[in-house]
Design an enzyme around this catalytic site. Structure first.
Site, short mmCIF file in Angstrom:
data_model
loop_
_atom_site.label_atom_id
_atom_site.label_comp_id
_atom_site.label_asym_id
_atom_site.label_seq_id
_atom_site.Cartn_x
_atom_site.Cartn_y
_atom_site.Cartn_z
N HIS A 95 -7.63 3.62 -1.50
CA HIS A 95 -6.45 4.38 -1.06
C HIS A 95 -6.21 5.57 -1.99
O HIS A 95 -6.03 6.70 -1.53
CB HIS A 95 -5.19 3.50 -1.02
N HIS A 121 -5.77 10.31 -1.53
CA HIS A 121 -4.99 11.33 -2.23
C HIS A 121 -5.79 12.47 -2.82
O HIS A 121 -5.29 13.58 -2.93
CB HIS A 121 -4.21 10.68 -3.38
N GLU A 180 2.41 10.58 1.63
CA GLU A 180 1.80 9.36 2.16
C GLU A 180 1.60 9.38 3.68
O GLU A 180 0.59 8.91 4.18
CB GLU A 180 2.62 8.12 1.78
N SER A 227 -6.19 6.93 4.64
CA SER A 227 -6.97 5.82 4.10
C SER A 227 -6.83 4.56 4.95
O SER A 227 -7.34 3.51 4.58
CB SER A 227 -6.54 5.52 2.65
CO CO Z 1 -0.57 6.50 -2.13
#
Ligand code: CO
Ligand code: PHE
Length: 291
Positions: free
Chosen positions: A143, A148, A189, A208
């Protein structure tokens, strides 16, 4: 050598209600919560999990991920092995002056904000177990890295993340972290962006996720509302299911500009307004149609 005697004693961290202790080994962490990436810890099975997650997600990106993400995901390196943080950092430093640093897992808000303000993105160094392939409760290296890091190669988004870190340090002093966290949730997010090719995802939680990427862009179920700072700070969110609301930006420049003003008076304004439940649409709000 690393023994109990060297334990600097940072406390493990969890958010929300959990009945399990966090998975990471916080005894390895320095006082700023960063730790060496223990690359020797990874077994064949871990590299295999990373490669399988990466290839499954890469296949979904065309049509669903924003072009900046697609353009930069290759900077993570070949997916055959879990990348070395130092290699990724070297490329990232050249591109936008950011670095990634290892952490044992979730870290306290203040430590997180301080790292972002210093253009350092904390990446959890452990990977989920094979039986958690589709869903893992805490953020893991897949993730954090896949979700990111690609957008940190984009200059405008990279500046936004640093501004967020600085804003977080300020919000801590103003006791406004809950409101600011909603901004992170609905942009970093779970953010969507309107492009000339239609709606695309830029949020790491979506990018993700095997299932939510398609859901967020294509499903007719969730609400998709134009980005509005105050509206977004009023909005509660779900942590245990696909989102029922997403907020849509036009560009990273819009996001950066809309969040540049001093939030001090905005926090007061927002506190005076009613909260909005996840999935609700207010009178007069225009919705974006599924892609
Ligand atoms: Co995150
Ligand atoms: N402008 C915000 C403040 O004054 C800082 C911030 C910028 C917060 C970007 C989040 C994102 O607090």
């Amino acid at each position: 050598m690393r023994g109990k005697a060297l334990n600097v004693g940072v406390a493990p961290v969890t958010y929300g209600q959990g009945d399990r202790p966090p998975r990471g080994d916080y005894a390895r962490a320095r006082s700023d919560y960063t730790c060496e990436q223990n690359h020797a810890q990874y077994r064949t099975e871990d590299h295999d999990t990373y490669r399988r997650l990466y290839t499954r997600q890469l296949r979904q990106l065309p049509d669903l991920a924003c072009p900046e993400f697609i353009g930069a995901v290759g900077q993570l390196g070949a997916p055959e092995h879990i990348p070395h943080f130092d290699d990724v950092s070297e490329r990232l430093l050249k591109a936008t002056g950011w670095q990634i640093v290892g952490v044992p897992g979730l870290i306290p808000e203040e430590a997180f904000f301080a790292l972002l303000a210093d253009r350092k993105f904390p990446v959890t160094d452990w990977i989920r177990r094979p039986d958690e392939f589709d869903y893992v409760v805490e953020p893991d290296i897949f993730h954090d890295l896949f979700g990111h890091v690609p957008l940190l190669f984009d200059p405008m988004f990279a500046d936004y993340m640093q501004a967020y870190g600085r804003g977080g340090l300020k919000a801590s002093r103003l006791d406004a972290c809950e409101l600011l966290a909603r901004l992170y949730w609905y942009t970093v997010e779970f953010g969507l962006i309107q492009t000339s090719e239609g709606l695309r995802a830029y949020g790491a939680g979506i990018l993700s996720s095997a299932g939510e990427l398609r859901h967020s862009v294509m499903s007719s179920k969730p609400r998709r509302i134009a980005f509005d700072l105050r509206r977004l700070m009023r909005s509660r969110y779900k942590i245990d299911s696909y989102q029922s609301s997403y907020f849509v930006i036009d560009s990273f420049a819009q996001l950066f500009d809309a969040t540049a003003p001093d939030f001090t008076p905005i926090y007061s304004e927002v506190r005076a307004l009613r909260e909005v439940e996840a999935g609700a649409v207010l009178a007069g709000e225009r919705e974006f149609k599924a892609h």
